[in-house]
Design an enzyme around this catalytic site. Structure first.
Site, PDB file in Angstrom:
ATOM      1  CB  CYS A 148      -2.265  -5.307 -11.945  1.00 26.60           C
ATOM      2  SG  CYS A 148      -1.984  -5.654 -13.644  1.00 26.60           S
ATOM      3  CB  CYS A 155      -4.151  -9.633 -14.201  1.00 26.31           C
ATOM      4  SG  CYS A 155      -2.413  -9.504 -13.954  1.00 26.31           S
ATOM      5  CG  ASP A 196     -47.508  -2.460   1.714  1.00 28.42           C
ATOM      6  OD1 ASP A 196     -48.313  -2.020   1.391  1.00 28.42           O
ATOM      7  OD2 ASP A 196     -47.392  -3.214   2.542  1.00 28.42           O
ATOM      8  CG  ASP A 223     -46.191  -4.560  -1.394  1.00 28.21           C
ATOM      9  OD1 ASP A 223     -47.234  -4.006  -1.660  1.00 28.21           O
ATOM     10  OD2 ASP A 223     -45.885  -4.538  -0.084  1.00 28.21           O
TER      11      ASP A 223
END
Length: 747
Positions: free
Chosen positions: A27, A30, A435, A642
């Site tokens: 769970c 844990c 771009d 870029d």
């Protein structure tokens, strides 16, 4: 024998990481305990634990791997370090999971068989039949379920108590033991001949529900890893190579860079390579999501994992093992699925204190019922119901399962998302900056018009232009080379070659210096543009990009020629822009082109705003200013030119071409040049986050509604157990609906 491995820093990279397989986590509590235990080891700086993948990712400048394993073992978990770079054996893993699933199902069936007779009396009373099993038979059946099939909960609870923490096992063990113990007490204290009401069925059915939930969870969690498993299965086990004029088959791990690989029709490519001989269609659908095969011939790069459709190919191996594009994709998808979203960190903090709070509520519930009702049976049943319905499995599974399924579905369609943070943030994007060349357009411009100075022979100008552009990888440079060759221009050797980012190139040919590029470059060399300014303006008015060729030798400088280039928008570009605008996302074009060419293309596509004449270094400043205005900005580019703008944006989206995947330059990589995937990336982000919110809603609502109902006696332990199992299953099934996602077509 376990060897202690010290992970030491190096002068190259002072952070080291290790990955651990952690068993027995049940769970969200844990997760918090594992992270706390690993973080307590000297030298560990950060720990990330994923409940869905059962992995812990530990990093630091220095730490002893064995100490981390020991710390987790002491905390109550089986932990083993694994090689994070080594690709897991998904075939073996899949067999293990199937065997485990069959084993879990057998436990569910046995537990159900033992529990059903205990329910006979309760079911019979609903139909007016007053019959129950003898007390000793009920005890025997319930004990088998409680202490044989339910022994795992006692083991987990003991480890949790030893670590002074709480988890789901502790809640289940306490709840079922209370119901079992109460029944045992009532059975022992009853008078001879008296048949007391026992609660053995509550503990047995409750454990059956939990086991059923665990089996269904295991099946669902196995499905979340299907994307990685499918990618791993793309690699063949052997490769056919040519050595000493002979074709032989060798294991894939024996192939080396430079080896000549032979591919027959229908073969799956074992490595990344460059085609030396042949022509064929290549099916790259599992890597790029592209449904149609792509035509490949000599000189083209091909990617391991794709399929050779119809021709015989001879390849030169360029990448093997972990350096192949496929291996990098797998690591990227694994990393994204293992990473933790910001919302999950909040959930982890809540989970850390959740179990202690539930224990307090259960004690208060028992006390209140006993003080005001005086019936110990009712007090215990109410407290048991509180303990059971509060198991926080769903809370821990809601986020990681949605992220696993979402990133897996995206990868299936060629959208690679770097981590959970990128997935989460992409949903908030308000501006997408594109771009132009190669992103919004096909990136294959052609020379459309030329103008020469009266004294210049066309052949000379074309030869100079070809010489300056012969090594260029820029689309305009390639177009110039193609045009020069078709028109008879021949390239010659150049010296002093220099690339001027965003402007063009200069070089010396036979003692004369020449420049080829935009107006800025020519003007920087003091060359007058007046002779061609009207013609250049006319070309730009048509939306063309104009490049200038000039001699810039000191004392002898003048424009020789101008060339205009035209590019076509991608077929899906208009649909993509419209789809983004429908999502209330503003679109911007950032380009180094002149205003005329930029506005012409922007008007054609319907883009909201144009910023033209921008150098690569300036694009990042534009992105920064957009962010400063309160926008969440995504930058879409080729991932190389870029790179500054991609790094400056909130979400960098790289358009990958062929096998040159800029995975490390962007948050999201699109494996094919389809602009529609930009919309898909934002859409899967929004849908995944929606599933996370829905999962957390259901996880919390079960607890916020269920705990009070249980405390006030409206839920029996059996119903509470069913609701608890249902909460986890509903969260998992809700996340799994993302598996059917696909990006919309915008063509």
């Amino acid at each position: 024998m376990t060897v202690s491995t010290q992970i030491m820093p190096s002068h190259v990279d002072n952070e080291r990481k290790t990955t651990l397989k952690v068993d027995d986590m049940t769970c969200a509590s844990c997760v918090a305990r594992v992270e706390k235990a690993a973080a307590s080891v000297a030298g560990v700086s950060s720990v990330t634990v994923n409940l869905a993948t059962e992995r812990a990712y530990v990093s630091g400048t220095w730490f002893d791997q064995k100490e981390v394993e020991d710390a987790l073992t002491k905390a109550g978990y089986n932990a083993l370090a694994i090689d994070g770079d080594e690709q897991p054996d998904f075939a073996a893993s899949s067999q293990d999971k199937q065997a485990q699933s069959r084993r879990e199902l057998s436990y569910v069936l046995i537990s159900s068989g033992l529990s059903l007779p205990l329910l006979a009396g309760m079911l019979g009373s609903s139909f007016g039949v007053d019959w129950v099993l003898p007390g000793w038979v009920q005890l025997l059946l319930a004990a088998l379920v409680q202490f044989w099939l339910g022994s795992r909960f006692y083991i987990g609870a003991f480890k949790a108590v030893r670590a002074r923490a709480g988890n789901m096992d502790l809640l289940v063990a306490l709840g079922t033991s209370a119901a079992f113990g109460l029944s045992l007490y009532l059975m022992g204290s009853s008078k001879a001949g008296e048949v007391p009401h026992l609660y053995f069925e509550a503990s047995a059915v409750l454990i059956t529900f939990v086991l059923l939930g665990k089996w269904l969870e295991a099946r669902a969690k196995g499905q979340t890893a299907s994307a990685i498993r499918a990618l791993m299965q793309l690699r063949p086990d052997v490769a056919r190579i040519r050595r000493d004029s002979e074709e032989i088959e060798i294991p894939l791990d024996q192939v080396r860079i430079g080896d000549t690989v032979i591919l027959r029709p229908g073969d799956r490519l074992p490595v990344d390579g460059k085609i030396l001989e042949g022509h064929s269609l290549i099916d790259e659908s599992m890597l790029t999501g592209e449904s149609l095969p792509v035509e490949k011939s000599v000189g083209d790069k091909v990617t391991g994992g794709s399929i050779n459709v119809d021709g015989i190919l001879v390849l030169e191996t360029t990448a093997i093992g972990g350096e192949t594009v496929l291996a990098k994709i797998i690591r990227l998808v694994e990393g994204a699925q293992a990473s933790k979203a910001a919302v999950q960190r909040l959930v982890d903090k809540i989970s850390a204190i959740f179990v202690p709070i539930v224990l307090v509520i259960a004690i208060l519930t028992f006390s209140a019922w006993y003080m005001y009702g005086g019936v110990v049976e009712m007090a215990i049943m109410a407290a048991v119901s509180v303990l059971v319905i509060a198991c926080p499995c769903a809370l821990g599974l809601a986020t990681p399962t949605a992220i696993m399924v979402g990133t897996g579905a995206a990868a299936k369609h060629g959208i690679l998302i770097k981590d959970a943070q990128a997935l989460e943030q992409a949903r908030t994007v308000t501006v997408v900056a594109f771009d132009k060349t190669g992103t919004l357009t096909l990136g294959k411009p052609e020379v459309t018009e030329t103008a020469m100075a009266p004294e210049i022979k066309p052949q000379f100008a074309l030869s100079v232009a070809a010489s300056l552009q012969q090594s260029s990888t820029h689309p305009l440079g390639k177009a110039m080379m193609t045009h020069a060759k078709q028109s008879g221009g021949k390239a010659t050797k150049v010296i002093n070659f220099k690339n001027h980012a965003g402007m063009g190139v200069t070089a010396t040919i036979h003692g004369q210096e020449f420049a080829f590029g935009n107006r800025k470059l020519i003007q920087q060399h003091g060359v007058s543009l007046s002779a061609f300014i009207d013609q250049a303006s006319a070309m730009e008015a048509k939306g063309y990009t104009v490049s200038w060729l000039a001699e810039v030798t000191p004392g002898s400088s003048n424009v020789l020629s101008i060339f205009s280039f035209g590019d076509r928008p991608k077929p899906e570009a208009i649909g993509t822009i419209l789809a983004l605008q429908d999502m209330n996302v503003q679109t911007i074009m950032l380009t180094g082109d002149n205003e005329g060419a930029a506005n012409y293309m922007a008007n054609k596509l319907g883009i909201d705003q144009v910023i033209a004449g921008v150098l690569p270094s300036d694009k990042s400043q534009v992105v920064q200013s957009l962010k400063a205005g309160g926008n969440t900005v995504a930058m879409v580019g080729d991932g190389i030119n870029d790179a500054p703008a991609l790094a400056a944006s909130d979400i960098g989206i790289a358009m990958a071409t062929g096998s040159d995947v800029a995975m490390h330059a962007a948050d999201i990589t699109l494996m094919r040049g389809d602009l529609g995937l930009v919309v898909g990336a934002l859409d899967i982000s929004r849908r995944t986050y929606s599933k996370i919110r829905q999962g957390l809603f259901w996880a919390f609502i079960y607890n916020f509604v269920g705990i009070p109902l249980a405390a006030f006696g409206y839920l029996s332990p059996m119903i509470a157990g069913g609701a608890m199992a249902l909460s986890s299953i509903s969260v998992l099934l809700n996340a799994l609906t993302l598996r059917g996602w696909s990006p919309k077509t915008n063509t």
